[in-house]
Scaffold this motif. Sequence first.
Motif, short mmCIF file in Angstrom:
data_model
loop_
_atom_site.label_atom_id
_atom_site.label_comp_id
_atom_site.label_asym_id
_atom_site.label_seq_id
_atom_site.Cartn_x
_atom_site.Cartn_y
_atom_site.Cartn_z
N VAL A 1 63.45 102.48 54.58
CA VAL A 1 63.70 101.06 54.84
C VAL A 1 62.37 100.41 55.22
O VAL A 1 61.74 100.81 56.20
CB VAL A 1 64.72 100.87 55.97
N ILE A 2 61.96 99.41 54.46
CA ILE A 2 60.69 98.72 54.71
C ILE A 2 60.97 97.34 55.31
O ILE A 2 61.94 96.68 54.90
CB ILE A 2 59.85 98.59 53.41
N PRO A 3 60.19 96.87 56.27
CA PRO A 3 60.40 95.51 56.78
C PRO A 3 60.23 94.45 55.70
O PRO A 3 59.64 94.69 54.65
CB PRO A 3 59.32 95.37 57.86
N GLN A 4 60.70 93.27 55.99
CA GLN A 4 60.70 92.16 55.05
C GLN A 4 59.30 91.71 54.66
O GLN A 4 58.33 91.97 55.37
CB GLN A 4 61.47 90.97 55.65
N SER A 5 59.19 91.03 53.53
CA SER A 5 57.92 90.43 53.13
C SER A 5 57.44 89.46 54.21
O SER A 5 58.24 88.79 54.86
CB SER A 5 58.09 89.66 51.80
N GLY A 6 56.12 89.39 54.40
CA GLY A 6 55.55 88.52 55.42
C GLY A 6 55.38 89.20 56.76
O GLY A 6 54.86 88.60 57.69
N SER A 7 55.80 90.47 56.86
CA SER A 7 55.72 91.21 58.12
C SER A 7 54.38 91.92 58.24
O SER A 7 53.97 92.66 57.35
CB SER A 7 56.85 92.25 58.17
N GLY A 8 53.71 91.72 59.37
CA GLY A 8 52.48 92.45 59.63
C GLY A 8 52.73 93.93 59.83
O GLY A 8 51.91 94.78 59.47
N THR A 9 53.90 94.26 60.41
CA THR A 9 54.27 95.66 60.58
C THR A 9 54.45 96.33 59.24
O THR A 9 54.06 97.49 59.05
CB THR A 9 55.55 95.77 61.43
N ARG A 10 55.03 95.64 58.29
CA ARG A 10 55.17 96.17 56.94
C ARG A 10 53.79 96.49 56.36
O ARG A 10 53.55 97.58 55.83
CB ARG A 10 55.89 95.16 56.05
N LYS A 11 52.89 95.52 56.44
CA LYS A 11 51.54 95.70 55.89
C LYS A 11 50.84 96.88 56.55
O LYS A 11 50.24 97.73 55.88
CB LYS A 11 50.72 94.43 56.08
N ASP A 12 50.92 96.93 57.87
CA ASP A 12 50.26 98.01 58.61
C ASP A 12 50.85 99.37 58.28
O ASP A 12 50.13 100.36 58.10
CB ASP A 12 50.37 97.76 60.12
N PHE A 13 52.17 99.45 58.25
CA PHE A 13 52.83 100.73 58.00
C PHE A 13 52.46 101.28 56.63
O PHE A 13 52.14 102.47 56.48
CB PHE A 13 54.34 100.58 58.13
N ILE A 14 52.51 100.42 55.63
CA ILE A 14 52.16 100.86 54.28
C ILE A 14 50.73 101.38 54.24
O ILE A 14 50.44 102.41 53.63
CB ILE A 14 52.39 99.71 53.27
N ALA A 15 49.83 100.68 54.91
CA ALA A 15 48.43 101.12 54.94
C ALA A 15 48.28 102.44 55.70
O ALA A 15 47.55 103.34 55.26
CB ALA A 15 47.56 100.05 55.55
N LYS A 16 48.97 102.58 56.83
CA LYS A 16 48.82 103.76 57.67
C LYS A 16 49.38 105.03 57.03
O LYS A 16 48.87 106.13 57.27
CB LYS A 16 49.44 103.51 59.04
N ILE A 17 50.39 104.90 56.20
CA ILE A 17 50.92 106.10 55.53
C ILE A 17 50.12 106.42 54.26
O ILE A 17 50.37 107.43 53.61
CB ILE A 17 52.42 105.97 55.20
N GLY A 18 49.16 105.56 53.92
CA GLY A 18 48.32 105.81 52.76
C GLY A 18 48.88 105.32 51.45
O GLY A 18 48.40 105.71 50.38
N ALA A 19 49.87 104.44 51.51
CA ALA A 19 50.47 103.86 50.31
C ALA A 19 49.88 102.48 50.05
O ALA A 19 48.98 102.02 50.76
CB ALA A 19 51.98 103.79 50.46
N THR A 20 50.39 101.80 49.04
CA THR A 20 49.99 100.43 48.74
C THR A 20 51.24 99.62 48.49
O THR A 20 52.32 100.16 48.24
CB THR A 20 49.09 100.35 47.50
#
Length: 374
Positions: free
Chosen positions: A195-214
Motif C-alpha cells: 500500500v503506497i500513500p497518495q500522490s502529493g505525499s512527501g512520505t510516499r516520495k521518501d519511502f520510494i527513494a529509501k527502498i531504492g525504487a522509483t
Amino acid sequence: MNKKKIVAAAAAFGVAVSLIAVASPASAEPVANGPVVVGSDTLQDVLNALANGTTISGASVRSQANSLFAASFDATGSVTIQAKSNGPRFGRPNGSSDGVKALSRSIDGAPYTSATPGSPANVTITGQVDIARSSSGAAVNASGELLYIPFGRDALSYAHSGGDNAAFDNIDQATLKGLFECTITQVGGVTVVPVIPQSGSGTRKDFIAKIGATEASVLEVSEGGCVVVGQEHDTSHLADGSVFPANAVTAMSAAQWVAQNTGAGIDRRGAGVKIGSPVAGTSAVTGTGTSMVPNAAFYANTTWGRDTYIVVENARVTVGNAKYDPNLASVVSNAAQKLGNTQSALPGQAGSVKKKFGFLAPSTTTPFRAALAG
C-alpha cells in the motif's frame, strides 16, 4: 490515474501558528486572520496542537504570529477549503508536495489544482497560503524563493497488518523494494498487499527513494501493477475508503506512530496493525501505549531517519526586504513558543511539544533556500 507528483521545490523554516476558533455550521475549519498552513499529513497533528494551544508538554504552549492567529488545515477532509476571509475556495492541499505547490502558487499567482480528487482546476490563490508543512526536503537553490526551516527529526519505517507472523516485523530494504515493484509477492509464506500513500505525499516520495525504487517502477493496480493506494499514516482505510487489507505493508512515519499510540495525535490505526523495522536489531520506537517514545538509534539511521520542515517565502521573513512580514517572521522564529524552536529541555518550549508527538531535534537547525514548486 495521473501518477505521482514530485516535489520540485521547497524549504523549511520553523513555524508556529495559532488556529483561530472560528467555525460555521458548514465547516469545522477556520478562516484565518493570520498565516495559513497546509500540506503534510506527517506534521498536521503537531502543527494543529501548536496552532490551537496545548498543555501536552506540561505547560501551556501556543504559537502566535504576534497578535494574529493562523489556521492549520488538515491534509484530508472536505474537497475544498477557504483559507482566508473573502478568499476563493480551492482544492485541499493533501501532502507535502501538494502543500509546497499551493504555497508556490500563492506566491507566483499561477493557477493551482490540488491533488485531492474532485478539486476545482486552475484556481488563482494568490496570497492565500503562507506556510507549507513538508516531511521531505528539496534541492538547494541559493537564490530560490522558498525557505525550508528544519522542524524536527522523524524516521520512516513501515506498518503492517501481518498479525503474529514474525516475518512481517523485520522486512529488509531489498524485500520492501521487491514488494513495491511487484517482483516479490510473499513474506513468511503469506501474500503481501503493498500500500503506497497518495500522490502529493512527501512520505510516499521518501519511502520510494529509501527502498531504492522509483516512481516509474512502483506500479499501482490501475497501471497494471500490484500496489494499492492509501492515505499516508492511515492504517484503518485505503484512499478509496475501503478497509485496510490484511497482510498489507505501507510506509509509516515513526513520529506519527508514536503520536497515534500515545494519544497525542489522531488515532488512525487499524485493528492489529503494528510498526515494523527494516533495520535488523533496531526498532523504530520503544515502549507501548502512552509510554511509547522514538528510538533515537533508528532516527539517527542515515537511510531511514529524515528531517521535516516548515516552508515559507524567503522574502517575507528577510528583514529589509520590501515583502518582509513581521508577523510571519515571528511565528517561524526559534523563540521558545514558536515553530522554529527545537529545544525540549523545558515544558514551555515548542520543542517539548514536538517531542510528545514523536519528533526529536533535527540534524541541523540551518534553513536553506529552494525554488518554487512546478
